[in-house]
Design an enzyme around this catalytic site. Structure first.
Site, PDB file in Angstrom:
ATOM      1  N   HIS A  92       0.788  -1.239   0.000  1.00  0.00           N
ATOM      2  CA  HIS A  92       0.000   0.000   0.000  1.00  0.00           C
ATOM      3  C   HIS A  92       0.814   1.281   0.000  1.00  0.00           C
ATOM      4  O   HIS A  92       0.268   2.370  -0.132  1.00  0.00           O
ATOM      5  CB  HIS A  92      -0.928   0.031   1.225  1.00  0.00           C
ATOM      6  CG  HIS A  92      -0.205   0.367   2.491  1.00  0.00           C
ATOM      7  ND1 HIS A  92       0.617  -0.518   3.124  1.00  0.00           N
ATOM      8  CD2 HIS A  92      -0.149   1.514   3.218  1.00  0.00           C
ATOM      9  CE1 HIS A  92       1.137   0.055   4.197  1.00  0.00           C
ATOM     10  NE2 HIS A  92       0.692   1.293   4.277  1.00  0.00           N
TER      11      HIS A  92
HETATM   12  N1  UDP Z   1      -3.586  -4.850   9.013  1.00  0.00           N
HETATM   13  C1  UDP Z   1      -4.867  -5.315   9.280  1.00  0.00           C
HETATM   14  N2  UDP Z   1      -5.635  -5.705   8.223  1.00  0.00           N
HETATM   15  C2  UDP Z   1      -5.199  -5.675   6.933  1.00  0.00           C
HETATM   16  C3  UDP Z   1      -3.894  -5.201   6.686  1.00  0.00           C
HETATM   17  C4  UDP Z   1      -3.122  -4.782   7.757  1.00  0.00           C
HETATM   18  O1  UDP Z   1      -5.291  -5.393  10.425  1.00  0.00           O
HETATM   19  O2  UDP Z   1      -5.957  -6.026   6.036  1.00  0.00           O
HETATM   20  C5  UDP Z   1      -2.776  -4.420  10.151  1.00  0.00           C
HETATM   21  C6  UDP Z   1      -1.411  -5.049  10.236  1.00  0.00           C
HETATM   22  O3  UDP Z   1      -1.479  -6.295  10.864  1.00  0.00           O
HETATM   23  C7  UDP Z   1      -0.618  -4.015  11.013  1.00  0.00           C
HETATM   24  C8  UDP Z   1      -1.227  -2.729  10.566  1.00  0.00           C
HETATM   25  O4  UDP Z   1      -2.497  -3.041  10.003  1.00  0.00           O
HETATM   26  O5  UDP Z   1      -0.840  -4.153  12.390  1.00  0.00           O
HETATM   27  C9  UDP Z   1      -0.329  -2.126   9.549  1.00  0.00           C
HETATM   28  O6  UDP Z   1      -0.917  -1.087   8.950  1.00  0.00           O
HETATM   29  P1  UDP Z   1      -0.440  -0.524   7.562  1.00  0.00           P
HETATM   30  O7  UDP Z   1       0.295  -1.574   6.820  1.00  0.00           O
HETATM   31  O8  UDP Z   1      -1.647   0.076   6.950  1.00  0.00           O
HETATM   32  O9  UDP Z   1       0.505   0.674   7.988  1.00  0.00           O
HETATM   33  P2  UDP Z   1       2.042   0.786   8.327  1.00  0.00           P
HETATM   34  O10 UDP Z   1       2.367  -0.180   9.411  1.00  0.00           O
HETATM   35  O11 UDP Z   1       2.814   0.528   7.075  1.00  0.00           O
HETATM   36  O12 UDP Z   1       2.193   2.191   8.778  1.00  0.00           O
END
Ligand code: UDP
Length: 360
Positions: free
Chosen positions: A209
């Protein structure tokens, strides 16, 4: 009773806040008021986390989304300031690196309200990432910088933060507590493994994403080609972020992998427990893979969680489909020892105690 205002806007912030809000409620010594900026608003990106993880209901919903970075940060700044004027908190708590994080920090700091930044000190050293800009600016005006790793502490040291008027502490990574706490009940609350007919160690969990991937069609196509190639050997399951779905639909991209809607945290934890490995450009997922003793192939050019790479738990492949496939093969029969503790213990309580101290 001292009062904090917590400012949330995006999925990973809801998950981190769930840990701390639960501890705040348990101790019953600090009043917490939550502002939801609305940055993530789809039910499967927001409401599901509040419901499943029993996060206290936000007192304010700003509903700011679907606009450019500048307009979004500006609108949030204006609305958060108005709320802070009414609420008069002793401090605000912000997480990570989103526009909501920066807007909250700016609004509070200019009103002389203490700024507490959870996940401080992380750096990708890539100033093309909107998140990197948000983090650096937020850290600079924070009063309490709660770092998740020693790497984060070193980053702040190198940038001169130890000469500034603030407090910098390594409390560990709050995601560790989230995984440990919610994993205890996720099996009872999720049926995703059965629903998708998945078998333990026979599928790969992927998420993509990051703007640097979704905004560059060549990169995105190359990543999906890599996933499709791997899918011929081991089923690839990808809960698709709305931003990625939009691009995929716009360009009519179609790949032979299992695409599903974003899932809630309990489903995610079950997917993490049962998958063979993880392929992702997410920050959070890299560590969640590690907490679940799984390797992670990082579809980015750099990572803030460099200790995972240095210890051989994760590998950076960018958008290179060949490197992705090679790394997948090299991890197939890995016997890596995941017992090393890279991210602290009792993180939620550590953070809570630091917050209590600064409110004295
Ligand atoms: N996550 C979730 N459902 C999904 C995809 C991700 O619960 O369909 C959770 C994942 O396990 C993690 C968090 O969302 O805890 C990560 O968020 P994201 O990847 O959007 O953001 P980043 O960590 O890159 O800032």
């Amino acid at each position: 009773m001292k009062k904090i205002v917590t400012i949330l806007g995006a999925r990973p912030q809801f998950i981190k806040a769930a840990v701390l809000s639960r501890i705040i409620t348990l101790h019953n010594e600090i009043e917490e008021v939550i502002i939801h900026t609305g940055q993530h608003f789809d039910a499967d990106m927001s409401a599901i986390f509040f419901a499943e993880m029993e996060i206290p209901k936000p007192k304010y919903n700003l509903n700011i989304n679907g606009i450019g970075h500048g307009a979004m940060t500006g609108q949030m700044l204006e609305k958060v300031e108005r709320i802070l004027l009414d609420e008069k908190p002793d401090a605000i708590v912000i997480y990570g690196d989103t526009n909501s994080t920066l807007a909250g920090a700016l609004a509070a700091k200019k009103m002389n309200i203490k700024v507490i930044h959870i996940e401080a000190g992380l750096r990708s050293f890539n100033m093309n990432m909107p998140e990197e800009i948000n983090r650096i600016l937020t850290d600079r005006i924070s009063d309490l910088l709660l770092c998740p790793t020693e790497t984060a502490i070193i980053n702040l040291k190198n940038e001169g933060f130890f000469n500034f008027e603030n407090k910098v502490v390594n409390c560990g990574d709050i995601m560790k507590d989230a995984v440990e706490f919610y994993s205890k009940t996720s099996a009872d609350k999720s049926s995703i493994i059965d629903n998708l007919s998945l078998e333990k160690d026979r599928f790969i969990l992927a998420t993509i994403h990051r703007q640097e991937n979704t905004d560059d069609l060549n990169k995105l196509k190359s990543i999906f080609e890599g996933l499709e190639q791997i899918n011929k050997q081991c089923k690839v399951v990808i809960p698709l972020h709305p931003r990625t779905r939009k691009i995929v639909e716009k360009h009519n991209l179609s790949y032979d992998i299992t695409t599903i809607s974003p899932v809630g945290y309990f489903d995610m934890l079950e997917l993490l427990k049962k998958c063979k490995m993880v392929i992702s450009d997410s920050g959070g997922l890299q560590k969640e893979a590690y907490f679940n003793k799984k390797h992670c192939i990082i579809a980015r050019e750099e990572t803030e969680w460099i200790e995972l790479v240095e210890n051989g738990f994760a590998k950076i492949v960018g958008s290179d489909s060949i490197k992705m496939f090679e790394t997948f093969n090299s991890y197939q029969n890995s016997t890596a020892d995941f017992s090393k503790n890279l991210y602290g213990t009792n993180v939620g309580e550590n953070i809570y105690n630091e917050i209590k101290n600064i409110l004295k």
